[in-house]
Motif scaffolding. Structure first.
Motif, PDB file in Angstrom:
ATOM      1  N   ILE A 238       0.835  -1.206   0.000  1.00 49.43           N
ATOM      2  CA  ILE A 238       0.000   0.000   0.000  1.00 49.43           C
ATOM      3  C   ILE A 238       0.867   1.251   0.000  1.00 49.43           C
ATOM      4  O   ILE A 238       0.607   2.209  -0.751  1.00 49.43           O
ATOM      5  CB  ILE A 238      -0.956  -0.015   1.203  1.00 49.43           C
ATOM      6  CG1 ILE A 238      -2.028  -1.098   1.015  1.00 49.43           C
ATOM      7  CG2 ILE A 238      -1.616   1.356   1.403  1.00 49.43           C
ATOM      8  CD1 ILE A 238      -2.930  -1.290   2.207  1.00 49.43           C
ATOM      9  N   ARG A 241       2.430   1.731  -3.431  1.00 52.33           N
ATOM     10  CA  ARG A 241       1.451   2.162  -4.425  1.00 52.33           C
ATOM     11  C   ARG A 241       0.999   3.599  -4.189  1.00 52.33           C
ATOM     12  O   ARG A 241       0.709   4.337  -5.134  1.00 52.33           O
ATOM     13  CB  ARG A 241       0.237   1.224  -4.383  1.00 52.33           C
ATOM     14  CG  ARG A 241       0.525  -0.230  -4.769  1.00 52.33           C
ATOM     15  CD  ARG A 241       0.545  -0.421  -6.269  1.00 52.33           C
ATOM     16  NE  ARG A 241      -0.742  -0.075  -6.867  1.00 52.33           N
ATOM     17  CZ  ARG A 241      -1.815  -0.883  -6.867  1.00 52.33           C
ATOM     18  NH1 ARG A 241      -1.743  -2.079  -6.274  1.00 52.33           N
ATOM     19  NH2 ARG A 241      -2.923  -0.511  -7.448  1.00 52.33           N
ATOM     20  N   ARG A 242       0.938   4.001  -2.920  1.00 53.18           N
ATOM     21  CA  ARG A 242       0.425   5.332  -2.575  1.00 53.18           C
ATOM     22  C   ARG A 242       1.503   6.418  -2.646  1.00 53.18           C
ATOM     23  O   ARG A 242       1.217   7.553  -3.053  1.00 53.18           O
ATOM     24  CB  ARG A 242      -0.163   5.304  -1.160  1.00 53.18           C
ATOM     25  CG  ARG A 242      -1.474   4.557  -1.051  1.00 53.18           C
ATOM     26  CD  ARG A 242      -2.636   5.403  -1.508  1.00 53.18           C
ATOM     27  NE  ARG A 242      -2.873   6.516  -0.577  1.00 53.18           N
ATOM     28  CZ  ARG A 242      -3.571   7.614  -0.885  1.00 53.18           C
ATOM     29  NH1 ARG A 242      -4.061   7.764  -2.097  1.00 53.18           N
ATOM     30  NH2 ARG A 242      -3.760   8.553   0.022  1.00 53.18           N
ATOM     31  N   TRP A 243       2.742   6.065  -2.252  1.00 58.00           N
ATOM     32  CA  TRP A 243       3.768   7.088  -2.093  1.00 58.00           C
ATOM     33  C   TRP A 243       5.014   6.898  -2.947  1.00 58.00           C
ATOM     34  O   TRP A 243       5.752   7.869  -3.189  1.00 58.00           O
ATOM     35  CB  TRP A 243       4.222   7.141  -0.616  1.00 58.00           C
ATOM     36  CG  TRP A 243       3.129   7.549   0.312  1.00 58.00           C
ATOM     37  CD1 TRP A 243       2.274   6.739   0.992  1.00 58.00           C
ATOM     38  CD2 TRP A 243       2.737   8.887   0.643  1.00 58.00           C
ATOM     39  NE1 TRP A 243       1.378   7.464   1.737  1.00 58.00           N
ATOM     40  CE2 TRP A 243       1.647   8.800   1.542  1.00 58.00           C
ATOM     41  CE3 TRP A 243       3.200  10.150   0.269  1.00 58.00           C
ATOM     42  CZ2 TRP A 243       1.019   9.919   2.072  1.00 58.00           C
ATOM     43  CZ3 TRP A 243       2.592  11.269   0.803  1.00 58.00           C
ATOM     44  CH2 TRP A 243       1.505  11.145   1.698  1.00 58.00           C
ATOM     45  N   SER A 249       0.026   7.633  -8.587  1.00 59.24           N
ATOM     46  CA  SER A 249      -0.226   6.926  -7.332  1.00 59.24           C
ATOM     47  C   SER A 249      -1.650   6.371  -7.300  1.00 59.24           C
ATOM     48  O   SER A 249      -2.580   6.961  -7.871  1.00 59.24           O
ATOM     49  CB  SER A 249      -0.023   7.871  -6.148  1.00 59.24           C
ATOM     50  OG  SER A 249       1.294   8.364  -6.114  1.00 59.24           O
ATOM     51  N   ALA A 250      -1.814   5.251  -6.625  1.00 60.57           N
ATOM     52  CA  ALA A 250      -3.137   4.642  -6.500  1.00 60.57           C
ATOM     53  C   ALA A 250      -3.981   5.428  -5.501  1.00 60.57           C
ATOM     54  O   ALA A 250      -3.464   5.977  -4.525  1.00 60.57           O
ATOM     55  CB  ALA A 250      -2.998   3.198  -6.050  1.00 60.57           C
ATOM     56  N   THR A 251      -5.278   5.491  -5.733  1.00 55.41           N
ATOM     57  CA  THR A 251      -6.182   6.160  -4.803  1.00 55.41           C
ATOM     58  C   THR A 251      -6.610   5.183  -3.720  1.00 55.41           C
ATOM     59  O   THR A 251      -6.442   3.960  -3.841  1.00 55.41           O
ATOM     60  CB  THR A 251      -7.431   6.677  -5.531  1.00 55.41           C
ATOM     61  OG1 THR A 251      -8.185   5.541  -6.011  1.00 55.41           O
ATOM     62  CG2 THR A 251      -7.055   7.575  -6.699  1.00 55.41           C
ATOM     63  N   LEU A 252      -7.173   5.729  -2.646  1.00 54.83           N
ATOM     64  CA  LEU A 252      -7.656   4.877  -1.561  1.00 54.83           C
ATOM     65  C   LEU A 252      -8.735   3.928  -2.065  1.00 54.83           C
ATOM     66  O   LEU A 252      -8.773   2.743  -1.684  1.00 54.83           O
ATOM     67  CB  LEU A 252      -8.205   5.751  -0.428  1.00 54.83           C
ATOM     68  CG  LEU A 252      -7.178   6.581   0.352  1.00 54.83           C
ATOM     69  CD1 LEU A 252      -7.887   7.482   1.361  1.00 54.83           C
ATOM     70  CD2 LEU A 252      -6.183   5.670   1.081  1.00 54.83           C
ATOM     71  N   LEU A 255      -7.320   0.951  -4.147  1.00 56.25           N
ATOM     72  CA  LEU A 255      -6.730  -0.073  -3.278  1.00 56.25           C
ATOM     73  C   LEU A 255      -7.804  -0.802  -2.478  1.00 56.25           C
ATOM     74  O   LEU A 255      -7.691  -2.012  -2.222  1.00 56.25           O
ATOM     75  CB  LEU A 255      -5.715   0.573  -2.336  1.00 56.25           C
ATOM     76  CG  LEU A 255      -4.438   1.090  -3.002  1.00 56.25           C
ATOM     77  CD1 LEU A 255      -3.614   1.910  -2.024  1.00 56.25           C
ATOM     78  CD2 LEU A 255      -3.610  -0.074  -3.543  1.00 56.25           C
ATOM     79  N   ILE A 266      -8.256   1.200   4.255  1.00 56.49           N
ATOM     80  CA  ILE A 266      -6.971   1.434   3.580  1.00 56.49           C
ATOM     81  C   ILE A 266      -6.284   2.653   4.188  1.00 56.49           C
ATOM     82  O   ILE A 266      -5.068   2.647   4.425  1.00 56.49           O
ATOM     83  CB  ILE A 266      -7.166   1.632   2.066  1.00 56.49           C
ATOM     84  CG1 ILE A 266      -7.696   0.336   1.425  1.00 56.49           C
ATOM     85  CG2 ILE A 266      -5.858   2.061   1.403  1.00 56.49           C
ATOM     86  CD1 ILE A 266      -6.722  -0.817   1.490  1.00 56.49           C
ATOM     87  N   ARG A 267      -7.054   3.702   4.476  1.00 58.24           N
ATOM     88  CA  ARG A 267      -6.481   4.916   5.075  1.00 58.24           C
ATOM     89  C   ARG A 267      -5.889   4.607   6.443  1.00 58.24           C
ATOM     90  O   ARG A 267      -4.806   5.100   6.790  1.00 58.24           O
ATOM     91  CB  ARG A 267      -7.558   6.002   5.198  1.00 58.24           C
ATOM     92  CG  ARG A 267      -7.004   7.363   5.645  1.00 58.24           C
ATOM     93  CD  ARG A 267      -8.096   8.265   6.152  1.00 58.24           C
ATOM     94  NE  ARG A 267      -8.698   7.729   7.379  1.00 58.24           N
ATOM     95  CZ  ARG A 267      -8.124   7.799   8.580  1.00 58.24           C
ATOM     96  NH1 ARG A 267      -6.926   8.346   8.718  1.00 58.24           N
ATOM     97  NH2 ARG A 267      -8.730   7.299   9.639  1.00 58.24           N
ATOM     98  N   GLU A 270      -2.678   2.675   5.984  1.00 56.36           N
ATOM     99  CA  GLU A 270      -1.642   3.596   5.509  1.00 56.36           C
ATOM    100  C   GLU A 270      -1.100   4.459   6.650  1.00 56.36           C
ATOM    101  O   GLU A 270       0.123   4.619   6.802  1.00 56.36           O
ATOM    102  CB  GLU A 270      -2.229   4.491   4.415  1.00 56.36           C
ATOM    103  CG  GLU A 270      -1.260   5.546   3.896  1.00 56.36           C
ATOM    104  CD  GLU A 270      -1.949   6.510   2.953  1.00 56.36           C
ATOM    105  OE1 GLU A 270      -1.300   6.962   1.994  1.00 56.36           O
ATOM    106  OE2 GLU A 270      -3.143   6.838   3.174  1.00 56.36           O
TER     107      GLU A 270
END
Length: 285
Positions: A238, A241-243, A249-252, A255, A266-267, A270
């Motif tokens: 995660i 993919r996010r950072w 970057s993938a969104t919440l 994912l 997911i948040r 993260e």
């Protein structure tokens, strides 16, 4: 392991150039040799081990001290103060922390040189707190250009360095306006001789900025990978993919759909992963 190393007793040297040449002739230790010597010093109080550790890092002091020449102080004096910091670092070095002596010693060398500069400049009377000293050594490198700071830039710099905006303004004025020298020579009758601030090193070569840049490089490579390894597989994926994605970057929600959970979950994952990484990265800051 260390018996084959050649660490002769340094002889009296007539010039700074001869000293630098001599310092560069001492062998660089391998990691295994360094650890063996450090453990001998820690466990047996072996003075010879301490001597070899110091001598093998004299070139580091020379390199760091050279970056401070723009402050108008003798190179030999800067090296001498840096060597004091090196010896303190060797005394406090723990070989079992997983950090090379060179990385540990940089901070001690820089601290001693900073103290020497602060004691020899009338300009820095106001630099009496840790935050103000940080302001003194970072102001020039943090300025976006050679012009006057805007109100917004002053406020941001004050926030980052933990000082008052008026302290930033005062230090900027001192840097730009020059200052009376600490002591006038007997042959000099000019009461307004400019102090070494007038010929400070270029901001691009500010030693604090150079060392911080090296730290950022280490943080981005070794530190980041270590922090990621501390995470479980899902959290690591995660975060990547996010950072750390090379492209978008993938969104919440993306994912969440992929893992079959809510975007809020997911948040939470993260946030927890970032907090854990922050702790792992503390050793590299």
């Amino acid at each position: 392991m260390t018996a084959s190393l050649s660490f002769p007793v340094p002889s009296a040297l007539g010039s700074i150039d001869q000293y630098v040449q001599a310092a560069n002739r001492f062998p660089i230790l391998t990691e295994a040799q360094e650890l063996a010597l450090a453990r001998r010093l820690r466990d047996e109080q072996d003075v010879e081990a301490a001597r070899q550790l110091v001598l093998s890092h004299l070139r580091l002091v020379v390199s760091i001290a050279r970056n401070y020449l723009g402050y108008g102080l003798p190179h030999s004096d800067l090296i001498q103060e840096g060597n004091v910091g090196l010896m303190k670092a060797v005394k406090r070095y723990d070989p079992d922390r997983g950090v090379r002596l060179v990385s540990f010693a940089i901070h001690w060398i820089k601290a001693e040189i900073h103290e020497y500069i602060l004691k020899n400049w009338r300009l820095v009377k106001i630099a009496t707190t840790k935050a103000q000293r940080k302001l003194f050594f970072n102001l020039r490198s943090m300025k976006p250009d050679n012009g006057t700071l805007t109100t917004g830039e002053v406020a941001e710099m004050a926030r980052v360095l933990g000082v008052k905006p008026e302290e930033v303004r005062e230090m900027e004025t001192r840097f730009s306006g020059g200052d009376v020298a600490l002591e006038l020579g007997p042959e000099d009758e000019d009461d307004h001789r400019v102090a070494p601030i007038a010929y400070l090193t270029d901001a691009n070569a500010e030693p604090t900025a150079v060392i911080e840049a090296r730290g950022r490089d280490r943080l981005q490579s070794e530190g980041l990978e270590t922090a990621l390894e501390a995470l479980d597989e899902r959290s690591r994926a995660i975060i990547r993919r996010r950072w750390l994605a090379d492209d978008e970057s993938a969104t919440l929600q993306e994912l969440a759909d992929e893992y079959g959970v809510s975007a809020e979950r997911i948040r939470q994952i993260e946030a927890k992963a970032l907090q854990k990484m922050k702790g792992a990265l503390a050793a590299y800051v």
